[in-house]
Design an enzyme around this catalytic site. Sequence first.
Site, mmCIF file in Angstrom:
data_model
loop_
_atom_site.group_PDB
_atom_site.id
_atom_site.type_symbol
_atom_site.label_atom_id
_atom_site.label_comp_id
_atom_site.label_asym_id
_atom_site.label_seq_id
_atom_site.Cartn_x
_atom_site.Cartn_y
_atom_site.Cartn_z
ATOM 1 N N GLY A 242 0.757 -1.061 -0.085
ATOM 2 C CA GLY A 242 -0.152 -0.083 0.012
ATOM 3 C C GLY A 242 0.943 1.293 -0.209
ATOM 4 O O GLY A 242 0.324 2.222 0.165
ATOM 5 N N ASP A 267 10.371 -7.127 0.507
ATOM 6 C CA ASP A 267 11.513 -6.395 0.598
ATOM 7 C C ASP A 267 11.510 -5.695 2.063
ATOM 8 O O ASP A 267 12.015 -4.685 2.470
ATOM 9 C CB ASP A 267 11.243 -5.159 -0.367
ATOM 10 C CG ASP A 267 12.358 -4.194 -0.698
ATOM 11 O OD1 ASP A 267 13.783 -4.738 -0.515
ATOM 12 O OD2 ASP A 267 12.347 -3.187 -1.198
#
Length: 378
Positions: A242, A267
């Site tokens: 998001g 990540d």
Amino acid sequence: MSLTLADARIVTPEGVHEGWLTIEDGRVTHVGHGAAPGPGLRLGGRHVVPGFVDVHNHGGAGGSFPTGEQDKARDAVALHRLHGTTTMVGSLVTDTLDGVSRAAAALAELCEEGLLAGVHFEGPYIAKARCGAHDPALLREPSPQEFAGLVKAARGHARMVTIAAELPGALDTIRMAAAEGVIAAIGHSDADYEQTIAGIEAGATVATHLYNAMPPLGHRAPGPIAALLDDERVTVELINDGVHVHAAMLRLAYEVAGPGRTMLITDAMSATGLGDGDYVLGPMKVHVRDGVARLAEGGSIAGSTLTMDVAFRRAVQELGLSLPDAVQVTSLTPARVLGLADRIGSIAVGKAADLVVLSDSLQVDGVLKDGVWITEPS
């Protein structure tokens, strides 16, 4: 050890069915529909999905893979396993060659212990103009001979390298990586469309966090995004937190690449699981505020605080993926990219019993790794 999970909604590539499965010696031995033929742990209709597979992860729980600190790296693995990631690659960042080599050697030991599925070299062979949270002073031009030294440091566990395709020496290094069985990924790149195609032709098969750290799509200059999305040989990473990518662009990439060429990644960096504060990502200082990691100097996004269960949940609830498709992009497709789809990535007889039990709201309620509970269902 034998275990039967009964009264479950089992998510397989073929769909979702009410049924049961049996685990023996760490592997799935039976998958059935309807009522289990004998006693078992009744899950009350909760979902069972394969363990998540994360091919791009820098750490968590205060541990940062680029530092090479093994105890803290173990903490990071443990944190992500609690969130359903049963297979993960440890990602490094740009540092001195000695620093990268030392970290790779340290992570190689964790690979040998079965805690990591390999080492990902994200840097130093990336573009200064698109380096993001990497130290621009430490970037280097790709060199097959130099990269061979990093592969040697990883002792057979080098799994992926991110390279900017436009740099001098990039194509030869991509060819060398592919020949050594190391996945070559294009990312942190300022390449144009044609340069990206050249990288793919040389053997690159992954796009490192598509959209991020690369030129945007253009209708006259399509750049690397169009080249990577359009080529059937390339699987694209997407960070579904998001923050990194707007949902509309995530849906666009998914519509083009489909579940077979899309894999969600975290990540994640060391702050994952800990909250706001000051951290490091390799040699770079990072501030985390409201869950968003940014460089202390310059403000570039510096990884994420995402876990794969959140990425999975967002895929279903925000992007509209079906449960089987959400499983594919978080488990089966990344397992295929890693060459492990014959052992993990889906629920099937003979595969490892790496499983996640999810509630109706898709919250993690139990995790099995090789048939052993990491956390048992409540």
